[in-house]
Write a protein that holds these residues in place. Structure first.
Motif, PDB file in Angstrom:
ATOM      1  N   ASP A  62     -16.944   5.859   7.958  1.00 15.42           N
ATOM      2  CA  ASP A  62     -17.207   4.505   7.632  1.00 15.42           C
ATOM      3  C   ASP A  62     -16.529   3.402   6.870  1.00 15.42           C
ATOM      4  OD1 ASP A  62     -19.234   5.395   9.851  1.00 15.42           O
ATOM      5  OD2 ASP A  62     -20.992   4.616   8.623  1.00 15.42           O
ATOM      6  N   ASP A  63     -16.168   2.184   8.558  1.00 17.75           N
ATOM      7  CA  ASP A  63     -15.746   1.132   7.849  1.00 17.75           C
ATOM      8  C   ASP A  63     -14.665   1.119   7.728  1.00 17.75           C
ATOM      9  OD1 ASP A  63     -18.314   0.615   6.595  1.00 17.75           O
ATOM     10  OD2 ASP A  63     -18.127   0.969   4.673  1.00 17.75           O
ATOM     11  N   HIS A 112     -18.488   0.309  14.553  1.00 19.39           N
ATOM     12  CA  HIS A 112     -19.799  -0.400  13.812  1.00 19.39           C
ATOM     13  C   HIS A 112     -19.905  -1.851  13.732  1.00 19.39           C
ATOM     14  CE1 HIS A 112     -21.381   1.229   9.655  1.00 19.39           C
ATOM     15  NE2 HIS A 112     -20.249   0.948   9.270  1.00 19.39           N
ATOM     16  N   HIS A 116     -20.905  -5.925  10.071  1.00 21.48           N
ATOM     17  CA  HIS A 116     -21.643  -5.483   9.150  1.00 21.48           C
ATOM     18  C   HIS A 116     -22.687  -6.128   9.188  1.00 21.48           C
ATOM     19  CE1 HIS A 116     -22.080  -2.474   6.383  1.00 21.48           C
ATOM     20  NE2 HIS A 116     -21.626  -1.705   6.875  1.00 21.48           N
TER      21      HIS A 116
HETATM   22 ZN   LIG Z   1     -20.692   0.243   7.040  1.00 28.71          ZN
END
Ligand SMILES: [Zn+2]
Length: 233
Positions: A62-63, A112, A116
């Motif tokens: 992720d991210d 994603h 966020h």
């Molecule tokens: Zn995340």
């Protein structure tokens, strides 16, 4: 942008997901109260673990803030079909890192959101801006539209599931185990089972976290497989 720290997590979304379709039916049948707009698509399923008898696990990362070449080398050399739930901001300053992962490895880029947020704090229009906005950015950068949505913090509501469909996703994906090392703390290594979804992050410890996750998979006789292909249309 600050990197929010995760809350303690458990894969509890399956039980929640099972209740949502009934709640939605109720919303459609009764008086309008925060009900989805008419004509919106069917909500996508929520997946925290894939029901399969194939000896597979799923690696998700992720991210995308920290771009460690050593971690990329593990993904590429070991041919890991990872699902990368990237934030557009994290490739805005160095998209080459991810182009290399996609071009030389088997990774795919998934959704994603843009910023966020905790999606449950946004209304449907706000969620659509986050989900469709990220999809458009991914498409423009990588020429490939995401098909899976991982909501930040694993939090979602009914609007997330319909908006995900409207923005090209076929599932909301959470996780079975978060094996990310945060600071000094490494989570215990579980005994993995077929269909488990492993959550990692592009942080300073990704190389060692990946190595540990792959060793746990191997110890259980499981191989990483492409999550997108295991989630039905
Ligand atoms: Zn995340």
């Amino acid at each position: 942008m600050p990197r929010p720290r995760p809350r303690p997590r458990r894969a509890l979304h399956g039980a929640v997901a099972a209740l949502v379709p009934l709640a939605l039916l109720g919303a459609f049948g009764g008086p309008a109260h925060a009900a989805p707009e008419a004509g919106w698509p069917e909500p996508v399923p929520v997946v925290s673990r894939v029901a399969t008898t194939d000896p597979v696990v799923f690696i998700t990362v992720d991210d995308g803030w920290f771009h460690d070449p050593a971690a990329a080398k593990v993904l590429i050399d070991r041919r890991v079909p990872a699902s990368l739930f990237l934030l557009p901001g994290a490739y805005s300053y160095d998209s080459g890192y991810f182009h290399t992962l996609l071009d030389q490895g088997r990774s795919r880029v998934e959704n994603h959101t843009v910023n966020h947020p905790d999606l449950t704090t946004l209304d449907a229009a706000g969620q659509k801006a986050e989900l469709c906005g990220a999809r458009e950015r991914h498409l423009a950068e990588f020429g490939d539209g995401p098909r899976l949505l991982r909501p930040p913090y694993g939090t979602y509501d009914e609007a997330t599931r319909t908006t995900a469909r409207a923005c090209g996703a076929k599932a909301v994906v959470t996780w079975t185990y978060d094996l990310t090392t945060w600071g000094q703390w490494s989570p215990p290594t579980p005994t993995l089972q077929a269909g488990d979804i492993i959550l990692l992050h592009f942080n300073e410890t990704l190389e060692q976290d990946l190595t540990r996750a792959l060793a746990a998979a191997e110890a259980a006789g499981l191989k990483p497989a492409p999550l997108r292909e295991y989630v039905p249309e």
